[in-house]
Design an enzyme around this catalytic site. Structure first.
Site: not given
Ligand code: PMP
Length: 406
Positions: A123, A200, A203, A226, A364
């Site tokens: 991302h 990261d 998600q 999220k 993104c």
């Protein structure tokens, strides 16, 4: 609040509405998850009864606000199995968490000849902060490729690891393609070169049980919105020893013990990294989101979403003209696709007219799109509240779109 995943949709007020005259089908959880009433109520109750600034007050409301805010930190510590609550830094989201690491951990140690290693799956939030710190220090950004299924080429990634690499920053789950990276294996390999690893987890957190110690990484960044919590909240988890040695990211109130014009003494962890009045209400809501997820159980959520994802992929494959983008073996909750040569934005609008919310565009993740020779895709993404009816509605809406464009 329900304890049963099959019934949990009713916990989400936003899902109880009609859009374009039809019951809303929300397939955009990867962009932002809807919030259960338990989260909305926790925030409202705090605002109505307990609001005051945290940490510094001696009065009752300030004590209550502090207890609730710090209580959320304890919930998050346990949720991700961090070894200490001092390792939970509240941020405004994944983006801020990654920028914090880039500026506070990497910037002081980087110089010409050093490298930061990322992948093509990332991302923009896990690309641009590294580009900035490379510009500031003369270091170089290097990028591991992905294959036609949207999987990181592990041999290529490992070949880029060397003692010049001062950070590997990698997504747990790709937001554009849904690929789940084998993070634990990758971290083991990075360890052989003493490369610290930032994951990261924007998600990853909503879809699977995350154990930061089990993963073996050094930093794990994620966003509240999220994972069914409020926007403007997030966490940077980092190993205490690393965080201790890092300079503050921002200066201001709460991150100091003593200030004079000659010398300022910084506060201890985690407060050293939480300058200014934090998003108290949001963090309390995030704590409530953790309670909610735990009441359902992350294993059950993963199993439910895996079943739904497989169902969605099968159904999409049965629609004439659908081309799936992102066909990795290990996937979570996201499917990008194209329908004939219909522009994804047009498709998204036609679906919205049928009450089906999907995301369209570059998500993104422009390099991912470039890798597939596209400017954007349509993306359906799942949350714990979705069911097979939602996917059936998506398929009907896609077939209708084909008729309109025929
Ligand atoms: N990384 C990934 C994989 C994401 O999906 C997102 C949000 N789309 C981010 C980082 C950035 O998260 P936020 O905007 O909440 O900071």
């Amino acid at each position: 609040m329900t304890q049963n995943i099959a019934d949990c949709r009713k916990d989400f007020p936003a899902l109880q509405q009609n859009i374009s005259g039809r019951s809303l089908v929300y397939l955009d959880t990867a962009a932002s998850a809807q919030q259960p009433a338990a989260v909305i109520d926790a925030v409202a109750q705090y605002q109505r009864e307990n609001h005051a600034n945290v940490h510094r007050g001696v009065h009752t409301l300030s004590h209550r606000a502090t207890e609730l805010y710090e209580g959320a930190r304890d919930k998050l510590r346990a949720f991700i199995n961090a070894s200490n609550r001092t390792e939970i830094i509240f941020t405004s989201g994944t983006t801020e968490a990654i920028n914090l690491v880039a500026q506070s951990y990497c910037r002081p140690i980087l110089g010409a000849g050093d490298q930061i290693l990322i992948t093509w799956l990332e991302h923009h939030s896990n690309i641009v902060p590294w580009q900035l710190v490379c510009e500031q220090t003369g270091a170089e950004l290097i990028v591991a490729p992905i294959n036609d299924d949207g999987e990181v080429g592990l041999d290529e990634l490992y070949a880029l690891m060397s003692d010049r690499v001062k950070m590997l920053a990698i997504g747990h789950v790709s937001n554009a393609l849904g690929t789940v990276n084998p993070v634990r294996r990758i971290v083991e390999r990075a360890r052989q070169h003493d490369i610290p690893v930032l994951v990261d987890g924007a998600q990853g957190m909503p879809h699977m049980a995350v154990d930061v110690q089990g993963l073996g990484c050094d930093f794990y960044a994620f966003s509240g919105h999220k994972m069914y919590g409020p926007t403007g909240t997030g966490v940077l988890w980092g190993r205490e020893a690393l965080l201790e040695d890092m300079p503050p990211y921002q200066g201001g109130g709460d991150m100091i013990l003593e200030v004079s014009f000659d010398n300022t003494v910084y506060n201890e962890l985690p407060y050293k990294f939480e300058a200014g009045t934090p998003n108290i209400a949001g963090v309390i809501g995030l704590g409530a989101a953790v309670d909610y997820l735990q009441s359902l159980g992350m294993e059950k959520i993963s199993a439910h979403e895996k079943h739904l994802h497989d169902y969605m992929v099968n159904k999409l494959e049965s629609v004439d003209g659908v081309r799936l983008i992102g066909t990795a073996d290990e996937k979570a909750s996201v499917q990008s696709f194209m329908l004939d040569d219909i522009h994804p934005h047009d498709l998204g609008t036609i679906l919205d007219n049928q009450g089906v919310a999907i995301r369209t565009g570059h998500h993104c993740a422009m390099p991912v799109m470039q890798r597939f020779g596209l400017t954007g895709t349509a993306r359906a993404s799942l949350g714990l509240y979705n069911n097979t009816d939602d996917i059936d509605c998506l398929v009907v809406a896609l077939e209708k779109a084909r008729e309109i464009f025929a």
